[in-house]
Each structure stands twice: as structure tokens, then as C-alpha cells.
Design a protein around this motif. Structure first.
Motif, short mmCIF file in Angstrom:
data_model
loop_
_atom_site.label_atom_id
_atom_site.label_comp_id
_atom_site.label_asym_id
_atom_site.label_seq_id
_atom_site.Cartn_x
_atom_site.Cartn_y
_atom_site.Cartn_z
N GLN A 1 2.39 -2.95 34.86
CA GLN A 1 1.30 -3.90 35.07
C GLN A 1 1.43 -5.08 34.11
OE1 GLN A 1 -2.57 -2.11 34.91
NE2 GLN A 1 -3.66 -4.01 35.32
N THR A 2 1.93 -4.81 32.91
CA THR A 2 2.15 -5.89 31.94
C THR A 2 3.16 -6.89 32.46
OG1 THR A 2 1.65 -4.43 30.07
CG2 THR A 2 2.96 -6.39 29.61
N ILE B 1 1.53 -8.94 35.31
CA ILE B 1 0.55 -9.93 34.85
C ILE B 1 1.24 -11.10 34.18
CG2 ILE B 1 -1.37 -10.34 33.26
CD1 ILE B 1 -2.20 -7.40 33.73
#
Length: 410
Positions: free
Chosen positions: A92-93, A96
Motif C-alpha cells: 500500500q505504501t 500511495i
């Protein structure tokens, strides 16, 4: 990138793309998603296996945004470290940070790395697939962080290292940019005067019918040479620059000779030497603090210093350290480091705080570079003004001397 085997047993990469899909699930609800695959057919088959009827598939396009710079790498390293410390999951990092990046090329790079991590590669292995952007130092530190379970700490330390290296490089570039830009402008202004202004004065002086002063004759002779051979002058200049940079990029021997010359320059040499030592000690401190063995750390230190002279010296230091010689003695043998540096390293080795001492040395020399660049900038401005004034003013005075002489006679 997925890999497939051909008939000869060799493996080659299949290019993957990012697809956005829209479909309906078993209860008729519209759902959307994203998938990296080699083709729309693969996307359709994959989503169908999830019980979703695909109605639309769109290949995501990334608009050009130039190349990925060192600043981009430093920025998303800092973002990755911050988000991982906040507890955001790794994939997810990447998602994003990649989608929020201002540079589309950097965003695409991060999403490509994410796809490698998704398929089972470790983070360091994924970075190693892009050696153009991530050097051995970067990958080794990430690998050390993964093995020790302190990846977010190592990324934070790596981001700090990248930021400091960018800061010191920008300082050096700023010190060299101003005089270089002024020299280029001075050459162009001089060429314009020689090609267009002085020939106009020459026509006026021809009607005087009197002997011209020696300075005027010299300037006119230079102007005549420029007018007749301007194509050879500009061709030789630009051709020489092209050959120089072409050879410099491909010849390690030439790089070594030039770097050694730069270190001996009267004004810029000390600044370049201090910046190289700062990068050298900062890199070694970062690697050693991450738990990378000293001999392995020295593999990355030489290249990170940005100077072929210190790169060759680092190889000699690494060879000595491998043979059991202390780092302090090995550094003294190459005779490139000031006594203060070797003494600090000796204290660090004796006290078991080598990374801390190297960090202090790097801080000291980074501050020295800052002060030297500020002093140089203050010194260069009046010197450049005097040189330009003497050059342009001398030509103007030489061309007005006949007019002054004529006025005195009348």
C-alpha cells in the motif's frame, strides 16, 4: 515483469502493463479494480476466476515526465520510510507514493517495483532490477534492513544519506555554475562584438584616412580573424566539447586524470577535496552503521565518493583491510586523507564507535564545504566583474581611441 521459458531453455521477460477494469459481481454490484498483466485477455481470465463479469478494461497510460532523478529517489525513499514507520503496509505504501508522485516516470518506476514485490521478490531484489536508479549501496542497505528486521530504520537512514549527498552536490554545482555561466555569456558577447560591431567601426575608420592607434589595430585584426574563420572557431569549440565529454564518459583513465587535476586546482581544488571526503566518510558511516561488514562497505564507498582518485584509493584500502590491516593504517597508506580524518577514524576503531566518528567527520567537512562555497561566491563576483569589465571595456576603449584622437586634432 513475468518470465517465460522458450524452447532453448532460456528465460526472457514478458512486458506487463497496468489495466483498470470494471465489472459486476455475482449479486450484480458494479466493482472496479486494477491489475498488472501482459494483456487484456489475461486480465479478463484472472478477474473471471474471482466470479466477476468484466464489462470494461482500460490500459493505464503514463504520460511522460522526464527521467527519474536522484532527487526523486531521495524523495520517495523518505516517503517510504515515513509511511512504513506509520505502520502502512508495504504494498500500500508503494501504491500511495507511486500514484502521488509529481514525476510520472518516478511513479511508474515505483509501481513496477511494487509489481515485483507482489510476485514474491524481496524489496532489495526488486530494487536490484533497476540498477540505473538504485546502486549497490542502496540495495545493500535495503537488504541489510530486511535481514535485520529494521527496514523502516534503514530507509530513514538511507533517505538522510541521500538528502545530504544531494545538498553537498548542489553546493558544488552552485559554486561552479556562476563562473561557468559568466564565461559562456562573455564569450558570446565578445563574439557578437567581433563579428558585427567592430566591422562597423572599421568602415567608419577607413574614411578617416589617418593612422589608427595600435590597440585599435589589434582589435580590428582579431575581428577580421573572427569574421573570416568564425565557422572554424565555433566548429572547433563545439567539436572539442563534444569529443571531450564523449571520451570522458567512456574512459576511466581520462576521468582519473581529470579528477586528479581538479583536486590540484588552486581555488576549487580544496572545495572539491572536502566534498569528496565528506561523501566518502558519510557513505562509509551509513553502511557501517547498518551492520554491513567493513570490507563489503568499502565496495560501495569508492563509487559514491564521485572521484576516480579516491575510488582507486578505496580499492587499495579495501585490499589492505582484507589483509588484516586496520582502517586507519590503510587510509594513511594512500596519503589522501588529512590527519584529522585518520585520527578520528583511529579513535572510532579503538572505542568501537567508528560509524559515529565517521559521521562527525562528514558533518565537519560538509560544514567546511558550505563555508568555502559561500566565501567563494563572495570572492568570485568582484573578480568576474573586473575580468568582464577589462575585456569588454578594453575593446570599447580601443575602438573609441581614434575618435578621441580625431577630436583632439580638430
Amino acid at each position: 515483469m513475468a518470465t517465460i521459458a522458450n524452447s532453448g531453455g532460456r528465460r526472457h521477460e514478458t512486458k506487463e502493463f497496468t489495466f483498470l477494469w470494471v465489472g459486476k459481481n455475482k449479486v450484480g454490484k458494479i466493482v472496479r479494480g486494477e491489475l498488472r498483466a501482459a494483456s487484456e485477455a489475461v486480465v479478463n481470465a484472472t478477474v473471471r476466476r474471482q466470479g466477476i463479469l468484466v464489462t470494461k478494461i482500460t490500459k493505464q497510460k503514463f504520460r511522460g515526465g522526464g527521467k527519474v532523478t536522484e532527487k526523486d529517489v531521495a524523495l520517495f525513499t523518505r516517503q517510504l520510510a515515513t509511511m512504513m514507520k506509520a505502520g502502512v503496509p508495504l504494498l500500500q505504501t508503494f501504491d500511495i507514493v507511486g500514484r502521488g508522485h509529481d514525476n510520472p516516470a518516478a511513479g511508474k518506476l515505483l509501481l513496477d517495483i511494487k509489481s515485483h514485490v507482489e510476485t514474491g521478490s524481496s524489496m532489495s531484489q526488486a530494487f536490484r532490477k533497476f540498477p540505473l536508479y538504485f546502486d549497490a549501496l542502496y540495495c545493500n542497505l535495503v537488504a541489510a534492513g530486511e535481514q535485520a528486521g529494521i527496514l523502516e530504520t534503514l530507509l530513514d537512514r538511507l533517505a538522510t544519506y541521500k538528502e545530504k549527498m544531494l545538498a553537498i552536490k548542489s553546493k558544488i554545482k552552485a559554486a561552479l555554475f556562476y563562473p561557468t555561466a559568466v564565461m559562456i555569456v562573455a564569450f558570446l558577447v565578445t563574439a557578437v562584438i567581433m563579428l558585427f560591431v567592430i566591422p562597423a567601426f572599421k568602415e567608419v575608420f577607413t574614411s578617416f584616412g589617418a593612422d589608427l592607434p595600435t590597440p585599435t589595430l589589434m582589435v580590428i585584426a582579431i575581428s577580421d580573424f573572427f569574421v573570416e574563420w568564425w565557422w572554424a572557431i565555433f566548429g572547433t569549440l563545439f567539436g572539442s566539447l563534444f569529443i571531450f565529454f564523449y571520451t570522458w564518459k567512456r574512459s576511466e583513465k581520462m576521468q582519473f586524470m581529470l579528477d586528479r587535476l581538479f583536486l590540484r586546482l588552486p581555488i576549487f581544488g580544496p572545495i572539491i577535496r572536502k566534498s569528496v571526503i565528506a561523501r566518502w566518510t558519510r557513505t562509509l558511516a551509513t553502511m557501517f552503521a547498518a551492520g554491513v561488514p567493513l570490507v563489503e562497505s568499502l565496495d560501495s564507498v569508492g563509487g559514491a565518493a564521485g572521484n576516480q582518485v579516491y575510488k582507486e584509493a578505496t580499492r587499495a584500502i579495501q585490499s589492505d583491510v582484507s589483509a588484516g590491516i586496520s582502517l586507519t593504517s590503510a587510509m594513511q597508506n594512500v596519503n589522501l586523507f588529512p590527519n584529522m580524518v585518520t585520527q578520528m577514524v583511529a579513535i572510532g576503531e579503538e572505542s568501537g564507535a567508528l560509524d559515529s566518528m565517521l559521521g562527525k567527520v562528514a558533518d565537519f567537512f560538509e560544514n567546511e564545504v558550505d563555508d568555502a562555497v559561500d566565501a567563494l561566491s563572495s570572492l568570485m563576483e568582484p573578480i568576474i566583474m573586473v575580468v568582464l569589465g577589462g575585456l569588454i571595456g578594453g575593446m570599447i576603449i580601443a575602438m573609441y581611441l581614434p575618435i578621441f584622437k580625431l577630436g583632439a586634432v580638430t
